[in-house]
Design a protein around this motif. Structure first.
Motif, PDB file in Angstrom:
ATOM      1  N   LEU A  76      17.133  -8.233  18.862  1.00  0.00           N
ATOM      2  CA  LEU A  76      18.057  -9.043  19.259  1.00  0.00           C
ATOM      3  C   LEU A  76      19.525  -8.219  20.043  1.00  0.00           C
ATOM      4  N   GLN A  85      25.719  -8.589  18.107  1.00  0.00           N
ATOM      5  CA  GLN A  85      27.040  -9.418  18.591  1.00  0.00           C
ATOM      6  C   GLN A  85      28.034  -9.337  17.446  1.00  0.00           C
ATOM      7  N   TYR A 127      27.027 -14.970  11.898  1.00  0.00           N
ATOM      8  CA  TYR A 127      25.956 -16.131  12.355  1.00  0.00           C
ATOM      9  C   TYR A 127      26.417 -17.330  12.631  1.00  0.00           C
ATOM     10  N   PHE A 128      27.220 -17.969  11.939  1.00  0.00           N
ATOM     11  CA  PHE A 128      27.901 -19.154  12.091  1.00  0.00           C
ATOM     12  C   PHE A 128      28.876 -19.288  13.109  1.00  0.00           C
ATOM     13  N   THR A 165      28.672 -17.727  15.826  1.00  0.00           N
ATOM     14  CA  THR A 165      27.953 -17.747  17.214  1.00  0.00           C
ATOM     15  C   THR A 165      27.469 -19.024  17.590  1.00  0.00           C
ATOM     16  N   THR A 166      27.755 -19.524  18.978  1.00  0.00           N
ATOM     17  CA  THR A 166      27.193 -20.762  19.382  1.00  0.00           C
ATOM     18  C   THR A 166      25.687 -20.745  19.466  1.00  0.00           C
ATOM     19  N   VAL A 167      25.177 -21.977  19.513  1.00  0.00           N
ATOM     20  CA  VAL A 167      23.596 -22.146  19.611  1.00  0.00           C
ATOM     21  C   VAL A 167      23.219 -21.400  21.167  1.00  0.00           C
ATOM     22  N   LEU A 168      23.987 -21.569  21.985  1.00  0.00           N
ATOM     23  CA  LEU A 168      23.742 -21.036  23.406  1.00  0.00           C
ATOM     24  C   LEU A 168      23.772 -19.548  23.195  1.00  0.00           C
ATOM     25  N   HIS A 202      23.478 -17.589  20.847  1.00  0.00           N
ATOM     26  CA  HIS A 202      22.419 -17.207  20.101  1.00  0.00           C
ATOM     27  C   HIS A 202      21.058 -17.102  21.192  1.00  0.00           C
ATOM     28  N   ALA A 203      20.801 -17.983  21.693  1.00  0.00           N
ATOM     29  CA  ALA A 203      19.810 -17.959  22.324  1.00  0.00           C
ATOM     30  C   ALA A 203      19.816 -16.931  23.667  1.00  0.00           C
ATOM     31  N   ASN A 234      21.381 -13.924  23.023  1.00  0.00           N
ATOM     32  CA  ASN A 234      21.006 -12.809  22.546  1.00  0.00           C
ATOM     33  C   ASN A 234      19.498 -12.718  22.072  1.00  0.00           C
ATOM     34  N   ARG A 235      18.732 -13.718  22.061  1.00  0.00           N
ATOM     35  CA  ARG A 235      17.305 -13.550  21.689  1.00  0.00           C
ATOM     36  C   ARG A 235      16.292 -13.466  22.702  1.00  0.00           C
ATOM     37  N   LEU A 236      16.918 -14.165  24.022  1.00  0.00           N
ATOM     38  CA  LEU A 236      15.813 -14.318  25.027  1.00  0.00           C
ATOM     39  C   LEU A 236      15.285 -13.029  25.645  1.00  0.00           C
TER      40      LEU A 236
END
Lengths: 448, 448
Positions: A265, A268, A272-273, A275-278, A280-281, A283-285
């Motif tokens: 990852l 950040q 966790y909460f 951080t927005t969904v976007l 999160h994506a 950070n992971r991609l």
């Protein structure tokens, strides 16, 4: 805990019924940090009302501990006088943290209601790079002169101590603000009242510069059992101190960062909460793409051995066990290296020693796994050659995996990269390539 | 750092040339912790000689910071008087730590040279279970009575403070040793000399019981920014305190333990090099066997689809990418959950909220990965059906992996297991099963 939950539920109700005195007495019994947590759970419309009934002396302490969303909500509801009162009570480093979280318009309002001296300090602190020692320090420390007596020192502490974040370590400076030494209140209390600070002070002071990594500073707390650490500029002038509670936060932050890196990852700052969904994506991609590319490589190697598994389809079914076990062995070794390097228990110069140890562990572990699996395959498929292939592949794979797991974090450190990136996901993917290659080499040689 | 290395190399040489005064002056300039590290690097035969030239007032501080091997060596060389002197200067909790590391014969000698009162305290502390608050506390705290004035308190601190590990928080007890409140030296310094301790003390005290987990205690330091924490027995009587430097050690220890569990290792107290090869193998094998078993399951599922990959061998080559990517996605989610749960940023009651977030992240991440990989497969193999199979499998696998990654740590917590075991290795192996199943289901439906 249960008591607190009771209070929280009670508070908006007390408010509704205008039983302010009771609400206030419930709140004044509580720890500011627990109040901040409790206020985080009340409906938004009650927040400001509840905050206003807080005893004045703890209001700022509570405010500092709240989430930034609620801080923003409160500031927007504050009168100018209320805002000034809260900011006046805050330590400068907390004010800086607040400002870093707020939108520009709120920041402007905060700075407008800050007195000029504090505003100047805030602006100075805001200039330090993120994650530097300067960015976590506070400028409110206790300073003494070497010509003072213990009596003078106590007098000064009594007069100015109230607004200092830490008073237990006092800093002795010369007229150019150069740090000459430190003296603890413990030392002062146990010494004669007429002794000179200059005679009492410890001159061999552990310090960091403003631009040092906050992790370096936190490690000094751990190593030297400090409760405060002076921060100096490049000319050895004292500009601030880091307190132990902030050091603990840094330690936890750095641990989280390492753990996140070890799980492929991008680290950040937000929870966790938060951080927005976007985000999160995002950070992971990156790592998923990098690792996907390397597992496509594994696939290409497999393609190369098509004949082998067309002749003997069973080979495919035995593949995941070999790849997973190899990955797990590599992960174990790399994790021990990464953590050992992070805690300074393993150094780069220990590489040969560590590799030797890993090889012996691998031999032991690999032999156990090989025997168990060889026997298992023989019992299941009644094929002694296949059992031999699986057993010997497993031993080789474990050896290679442990070597990679030991070497790659060290290599990363050597190349000034963070060893934490050499953890489980990368290890799994890299070991896969070797596992598949070793497996099919041995299989084609023995079975076909 | 460089300066220290210089000293270390210099020391045995100075000793050889019998330049004791110089050696002593080099050592007295150094921090006890640095001396301990330096002494760890000198040849064994110089160790005792060097230790003997240390200024008396820091000898015990240095001794406490040394590795247990060197401590044992020193104790064996000490005269009875030397041993007594070192033990007299040590804090009781450090003495307990020492005794826990030493072989029985050395322990006997230590206890024989400890005064009866201290020996009793040591024996009491040795009774607390490992990793309990009682096992990390010290019994040397500053106690006050509520009837004392500030002046009296200072008098008492001056008299007895020297042997206390922390004097900045003082504990007010009634005649039955029940904890009534705490008062900080800061408060004392800023108050009038005639005020009563009973009026100044904070009665709302955060404390733990002796049998509480040390992790619980360490978390309180982090949450409430404490510098010391009182430890009471089940009847609320004060028995000791935990100091912040020990809390930092516990925090680091617990982080290491979590990281090791996350890498399928049984956690260990010793450092990497202190652990023997056999012990390393023992710590690694249990999880390797468990995970091996679960990847054998994956193999059995693959066996079931033999026809599919015999008809279309390419399916095998694409398998590692699907399994690895799935595993990595699961690892990312589970790691965020594990860390969030450990830091109390995520609670069990947040499960639905977290799952919703993970599903949205999975949709986003899965779509990106699917499109890139579908296009890649189409370009490479010119097979639109295969590209569709890979793309849609990847999306499903990512969704399932993120769900598992979110759910399993929560489930572990619910079942009172450590969520850390639900990390990368277990995730990789579990996701493999689902990945293979989804893959071949879709592949047989579309392609065969």
């Amino acid at each position: 805990m249960e008591e607190r939950d009771f209070d929280v539920k009670l508070l908006p109700e007390l408010l509704e019924e205008r039983r302010f005195v009771e609400a206030r007495s419930v709140l004044s019994e509580m720890n500011p940090i627990d109040i901040a947590i409790a206020l985080g759970e009340v409906p938004e419309e009650s927040l400001l009302k509840l905050f206003r009934i807080l005893p004045k002396e703890i209001a700022a302490d509570v405010f500092v501990e709240m989430d930034s969303d609620e801080q923003e909500l409160l500031i927007k509801g504050f009168s100018d006088a209320e805002l000034q009162a809260v900011i006046r009570e805050m330590y400068v480093d907390d004010a800086v943290d607040l400002i870093e979280e707020m939108p520009a318009i709120v920041v402007n309002r905060i700075l407008r209601h800050t007195d000029p001296a504090t505003r100047k300090e805030i602006n100075e602190l805001l200039k330090y790079p993120e994650d530097s020692a300067g960015s976590v320090m506070t400028t409110e420390y206790m300073s003494l002169k070497s010509s003072m007596t213990v009596e003078d020192a106590f007098e000064r502490i009594r007069k100015t101590g109230d607004e200092k974040e830490d008073i237990y370590t006092c800093y002795v400076m010369d007229p150019n603000r150069k740090l000459q030494g430190i003296v603890s209140v413990r030392e002062l209390l146990l010494s004669d009242r007429n002794q000179l600070i200059g005679d009492l002070m410890e001159t061999n002071v552990i310090s960091v510069t403003t631009l040092a990594d906050q992790e370096t500073a936190a490690k000094l707390f751990d190593k030297y059992n400090l409760t405060a650490l002076p921060v100096t500029d490049t000319e050895d002038r004292l500009v601030g101190i880091i307190t132990v509670d902030d050091a603990i936060d840094v330690i936890q932050e750095e641990n989280t960062e390492d753990i996140e890196k070890m799980a492929a990852l991008l680290p950040q700052d937000e929870t966790y909460f938060e951080t927005t969904v976007l985000q999160h994506a995002r950070n992971r991609l990156p790592w998923l793409f990098i690792l996907m590319f390397s597992s496509i490589m594994t696939g290409l190697i497999i393609e190369h051995y098509e004949v082998a598994f067309q002749t003997m389809p069973l080979l495919v079914a035995l593949m995941p066990m070999l790849m997973d076990t190899g990955g797990n062995c590599g992960t174990q070794a790399s994790t021990l290296m990464i953590r050992g390097l992070a805690l300074d228990q393993i150094r780069l110069s220990d590489y040969v020693k560590a590799l030797g140890k890993e090889l012996r562990v691998a031999l032991l572990v690999g032999t156990c796994l090989s025997i168990v699996n060889g026997v298992r395959v023989y019992i299941q498929y009644h094929d002694v050659k296949l059992a031999f292939v699986i057993g010997s592949t497993l031993l080789f794979v474990v050896m290679v995996a442990k070597c990679l797991g030991c070497t790659l974090p060290m290599l990363a450190k050597k190349l000034k990269l963070d060893p934490a990136i050499m953890a489980s996901p990368l290890m799994t993917t890299l070991v896969d390539v070797s596992a598949v290659f070793i497996y099919f080499q041995i299989a084609t040689a023995v079975l076909l």
